[in-house]
Design a protein around this motif. Sequence first.
Motif, PDB file in Angstrom:
ATOM      1  N   ASP A  76     -13.726 -10.081 -12.857  1.00  0.00           N
ATOM      2  CA  ASP A  76     -14.262  -9.134 -13.836  1.00  0.00           C
ATOM      3  C   ASP A  76     -14.371  -7.712 -13.283  1.00  0.00           C
ATOM      4  OD1 ASP A  76     -16.292  -9.559 -12.048  1.00  0.00           O
ATOM      5  OD2 ASP A  76     -17.868  -9.857 -13.564  1.00  0.00           O
ATOM      6  N   LEU A  77     -13.610  -7.405 -12.225  1.00  0.00           N
ATOM      7  CA  LEU A  77     -13.610  -6.039 -11.704  1.00  0.00           C
ATOM      8  C   LEU A  77     -13.075  -5.075 -12.760  1.00  0.00           C
ATOM      9  CD1 LEU A  77     -12.160  -6.522  -8.089  1.00  0.00           C
ATOM     10  CD2 LEU A  77     -14.507  -5.865  -8.680  1.00  0.00           C
ATOM     11  N   PRO A  78     -13.650  -3.884 -12.856  1.00  0.00           N
ATOM     12  CA  PRO A  78     -13.164  -2.888 -13.815  1.00  0.00           C
ATOM     13  C   PRO A  78     -11.909  -2.205 -13.279  1.00  0.00           C
ATOM     14  CG  PRO A  78     -14.993  -1.974 -12.578  1.00  0.00           C
ATOM     15  CD  PRO A  78     -14.851  -3.399 -12.129  1.00  0.00           C
ATOM     16  N   SER A  79     -10.838  -2.956 -13.192  1.00  0.00           N
ATOM     17  CA  SER A  79      -9.596  -2.474 -12.587  1.00  0.00           C
ATOM     18  C   SER A  79      -8.425  -3.210 -13.216  1.00  0.00           C
ATOM     19  CB  SER A  79      -9.612  -2.730 -11.069  1.00  0.00           C
ATOM     20  OG  SER A  79      -8.343  -2.458 -10.489  1.00  0.00           O
ATOM     21  N   ARG A  80      -7.260  -2.563 -13.220  1.00  0.00           N
ATOM     22  CA  ARG A  80      -6.055  -3.272 -13.663  1.00  0.00           C
ATOM     23  C   ARG A  80      -5.558  -4.242 -12.603  1.00  0.00           C
ATOM     24  NH1 ARG A  80      -5.032   2.051 -13.235  1.00  0.00           N
ATOM     25  NH2 ARG A  80      -3.629   2.839 -11.615  1.00  0.00           N
ATOM     26  N   HIS A  81      -6.238  -4.264 -11.468  1.00  0.00           N
ATOM     27  CA  HIS A  81      -5.923  -5.225 -10.401  1.00  0.00           C
ATOM     28  C   HIS A  81      -7.197  -6.013 -10.064  1.00  0.00           C
ATOM     29  CE1 HIS A  81      -1.989  -3.415  -9.774  1.00  0.00           C
ATOM     30  NE2 HIS A  81      -2.560  -2.227  -9.722  1.00  0.00           N
ATOM     31  N   PRO A  82      -7.610  -6.947 -10.916  1.00  0.00           N
ATOM     32  CA  PRO A  82      -8.868  -7.669 -10.675  1.00  0.00           C
ATOM     33  C   PRO A  82      -8.690  -8.835  -9.705  1.00  0.00           C
ATOM     34  CG  PRO A  82      -7.935  -8.352 -12.761  1.00  0.00           C
ATOM     35  CD  PRO A  82      -7.011  -7.292 -12.216  1.00  0.00           C
ATOM     36  N   TYR A  83      -8.317  -8.512  -8.478  1.00  0.00           N
ATOM     37  CA  TYR A  83      -8.076  -9.520  -7.443  1.00  0.00           C
ATOM     38  C   TYR A  83      -7.923  -8.790  -6.115  1.00  0.00           C
ATOM     39  CZ  TYR A  83      -3.397  -7.867  -8.693  1.00  0.00           C
ATOM     40  OH  TYR A  83      -2.324  -7.068  -8.984  1.00  0.00           O
ATOM     41  N   ALA A  84      -7.892  -9.565  -5.043  1.00  0.00           N
ATOM     42  CA  ALA A  84      -7.474  -9.039  -3.741  1.00  0.00           C
ATOM     43  C   ALA A  84      -6.072  -9.571  -3.485  1.00  0.00           C
ATOM     44  CB  ALA A  84      -8.427  -9.500  -2.643  1.00  0.00           C
ATOM     45  N   LEU A  85      -5.181  -8.722  -3.013  1.00  0.00           N
ATOM     46  CA  LEU A  85      -3.805  -9.128  -2.770  1.00  0.00           C
ATOM     47  C   LEU A  85      -3.649  -9.551  -1.318  1.00  0.00           C
ATOM     48  CD1 LEU A  85      -0.982  -9.259  -4.184  1.00  0.00           C
ATOM     49  CD2 LEU A  85      -0.490  -7.095  -3.011  1.00  0.00           C
ATOM     50  N   LEU A  86      -3.217 -10.792  -1.106  1.00  0.00           N
ATOM     51  CA  LEU A  86      -3.015 -11.313   0.242  1.00  0.00           C
ATOM     52  C   LEU A  86      -1.547 -11.121   0.614  1.00  0.00           C
ATOM     53  CD1 LEU A  86      -5.072 -14.631  -0.125  1.00  0.00           C
ATOM     54  CD2 LEU A  86      -5.858 -12.332   0.471  1.00  0.00           C
ATOM     55  N   VAL A 132      -4.971  -6.393   0.656  1.00  0.00           N
ATOM     56  CA  VAL A 132      -4.957  -5.096  -0.027  1.00  0.00           C
ATOM     57  C   VAL A 132      -5.884  -5.226  -1.226  1.00  0.00           C
ATOM     58  CG1 VAL A 132      -3.558  -3.320  -1.151  1.00  0.00           C
ATOM     59  CG2 VAL A 132      -2.581  -4.689   0.710  1.00  0.00           C
ATOM     60  N   HIS A 133      -6.942  -4.428  -1.237  1.00  0.00           N
ATOM     61  CA  HIS A 133      -7.975  -4.569  -2.262  1.00  0.00           C
ATOM     62  C   HIS A 133      -7.632  -3.781  -3.532  1.00  0.00           C
ATOM     63  CE1 HIS A 133     -10.780  -6.998  -0.046  1.00  0.00           C
ATOM     64  NE2 HIS A 133     -10.741  -6.187   0.995  1.00  0.00           N
ATOM     65  N   ALA A 134      -8.420  -4.031  -4.577  1.00  0.00           N
ATOM     66  CA  ALA A 134      -8.116  -3.519  -5.916  1.00  0.00           C
ATOM     67  C   ALA A 134      -7.974  -2.004  -5.962  1.00  0.00           C
ATOM     68  CB  ALA A 134      -9.192  -3.984  -6.896  1.00  0.00           C
ATOM     69  N   TYR A 135      -8.923  -1.282  -5.368  1.00  0.00           N
ATOM     70  CA  TYR A 135      -8.839   0.171  -5.457  1.00  0.00           C
ATOM     71  C   TYR A 135      -7.636   0.701  -4.687  1.00  0.00           C
ATOM     72  CZ  TYR A 135      -9.850   5.115  -5.255  1.00  0.00           C
ATOM     73  OH  TYR A 135      -9.732   6.479  -5.345  1.00  0.00           O
ATOM     74  N   THR A 136      -7.303   0.074  -3.565  1.00  0.00           N
ATOM     75  CA  THR A 136      -6.113   0.485  -2.824  1.00  0.00           C
ATOM     76  C   THR A 136      -4.866   0.285  -3.667  1.00  0.00           C
ATOM     77  OG1 THR A 136      -7.233  -0.186  -0.789  1.00  0.00           O
ATOM     78  CG2 THR A 136      -4.867   0.218  -0.649  1.00  0.00           C
ATOM     79  N   LEU A 137      -4.805  -0.809  -4.428  1.00  0.00           N
ATOM     80  CA  LEU A 137      -3.665  -1.023  -5.326  1.00  0.00           C
ATOM     81  C   LEU A 137      -3.615   0.050  -6.410  1.00  0.00           C
ATOM     82  CD1 LEU A 137      -3.808  -4.911  -5.626  1.00  0.00           C
ATOM     83  CD2 LEU A 137      -1.992  -3.574  -4.538  1.00  0.00           C
ATOM     84  N   GLU A 138      -4.768   0.468  -6.904  1.00  0.00           N
ATOM     85  CA  GLU A 138      -4.786   1.574  -7.873  1.00  0.00           C
ATOM     86  C   GLU A 138      -4.216   2.849  -7.242  1.00  0.00           C
ATOM     87  OE1 GLU A 138      -8.585   2.226  -9.603  1.00  0.00           O
ATOM     88  OE2 GLU A 138      -8.736   0.234 -10.488  1.00  0.00           O
ATOM     89  N   VAL A 139      -4.599   3.105  -5.999  1.00  0.00           N
ATOM     90  CA  VAL A 139      -4.093   4.294  -5.285  1.00  0.00           C
ATOM     91  C   VAL A 139      -2.584   4.174  -5.081  1.00  0.00           C
ATOM     92  CG1 VAL A 139      -4.161   5.484  -3.062  1.00  0.00           C
ATOM     93  CG2 VAL A 139      -6.290   4.848  -4.187  1.00  0.00           C
ATOM     94  N   LEU A 140      -2.121   2.976  -4.709  1.00  0.00           N
ATOM     95  CA  LEU A 140      -0.686   2.768  -4.512  1.00  0.00           C
ATOM     96  C   LEU A 140       0.083   2.870  -5.825  1.00  0.00           C
ATOM     97  CD1 LEU A 140      -0.799  -0.118  -1.883  1.00  0.00           C
ATOM     98  CD2 LEU A 140      -0.034   2.231  -1.492  1.00  0.00           C
ATOM     99  N   ASP A 141      -0.560   2.520  -6.945  1.00  0.00           N
ATOM    100  CA  ASP A 141       0.065   2.731  -8.257  1.00  0.00           C
ATOM    101  C   ASP A 141       0.454   4.187  -8.441  1.00  0.00           C
ATOM    102  OD1 ASP A 141       0.371   0.353  -9.745  1.00  0.00           O
ATOM    103  OD2 ASP A 141      -1.768   0.288 -10.237  1.00  0.00           O
ATOM    104  N   ARG A 142      -0.394   5.085  -7.951  1.00  0.00           N
ATOM    105  CA  ARG A 142      -0.153   6.520  -8.139  1.00  0.00           C
ATOM    106  C   ARG A 142       1.111   6.990  -7.437  1.00  0.00           C
ATOM    107  NH1 ARG A 142      -5.909   8.499  -6.170  1.00  0.00           N
ATOM    108  NH2 ARG A 142      -4.692  10.355  -5.603  1.00  0.00           N
ATOM    109  N   ILE A 143       1.544   6.279  -6.400  1.00  0.00           N
ATOM    110  CA  ILE A 143       2.743   6.698  -5.665  1.00  0.00           C
ATOM    111  C   ILE A 143       3.888   5.700  -5.847  1.00  0.00           C
ATOM    112  CG2 ILE A 143       1.413   8.040  -3.990  1.00  0.00           C
ATOM    113  CD1 ILE A 143       1.806   5.769  -1.968  1.00  0.00           C
TER     114      ILE A 143
END
Length: 384
Positions: free
Chosen positions: A92-102, A49-60
């Motif tokens: 250094d990704l511009p995200s609150r989730h600077p990683y890929a989640l395995l 689960v990649h960083a932007y997907t985690l940002e999207v999942l944060d919203r829900i």
Amino acid sequence: MMPQRTDVLVVGAGPTGLAAAVTLARRGVEVTVVDRAARPPVTSRAAVVHAYTLEVLDRIGAAAPLVDRGIASPRFTVRDRDRMLLSVGFGDLPSRHPYALLVSQSVTEAVLTDRLTALGGQVLRPYEMTGLDHDAAGAVVRFADGATVRARWVIGADGMRSTVRESAGIRFGGPDDPGESFVLADVRTRSALPRDEVSLFLARSGPMVWAPLPDGVVRLVASVAEAPREPDAGYLQALLDERGPARRPDRLTDVLWTSRFRIHHRIAERYRLGPVLLAGDAAHVHSPAGGQGMNLGIQDAVVLGDTLADVLAGRPDTLLDEYSAARRPLAEEVVGFAGRLTRLATVPPAGRPLRDLLLRALSRTPSARRRLALRLSGLTNRPG
């Protein structure tokens, strides 16, 4: 029990369907979710689960419990046996989730199901859809047991062989070939590879993804000429010997489960036809290289859920045409990206030195590494 009427019927309780249902339920929409399987699967394909997907999942409200159950991976590597060709860091990704989640897809589905239950929803099983008819008021969906339901809107999140898509008559563009053959397995290994990063091994016979998961499990995904019906330990060990590290080779100690599948590179000609809407694999399928499929599906689902909630609240349904117009180009880009990664792996022997040289040059170029990190993370899909 199946209702006779519902505002939104979601067909398919994978990550895409569940994410759409959670998004709608959070907005107060009456949503019914059905799935043909009698129980949720305990095995699955996706493992990242990649960083932007985690940002999207944060919203829900689904990211935090998922992060608690996964491994935060700081980098993605491309290897040719023992040679590191490319290392892409996510720190250094511009995200609150600077990683890929395995994390296994089955865990992602369990977290989303818990979130739906907390919002008062549930998945109705087993209900196998057999067809639908639609008109200006919505759609009537039929099931194998004789049940029917009238829905104002139907979301097809029922995978590559989508009954929703086929019943609506939406073309699924792409080549008429058997598709790429893949082996999929969850195993345990004695390995010198890092247990917090995904490695893509490039081999002349095809790519192999080595992805560590919680509890010492390793997910293997390999493109092969023709996958056996039941890949066994000997077959998987041969894949590791042929494509994995050579100096300190992996040794298989346990096989938890195996599968095979075929993937076609295809995109639906449209994501909306009247009250019928598509998301995830029902709308686009491609190689698993780069780990983009489930991620794009979840992103589709949350955008669609919010858009549909706006329409049900009184905004014009042309917003749904805008959903289709915006999401389809993203699928085209992902299909192209996954195809390029696969072609990198299958470069003929004469071209491999040049390929390796180019990848190493990319690895030494900070701007190129950053662009690739943004691309893999999905942050390039973030609305401006």
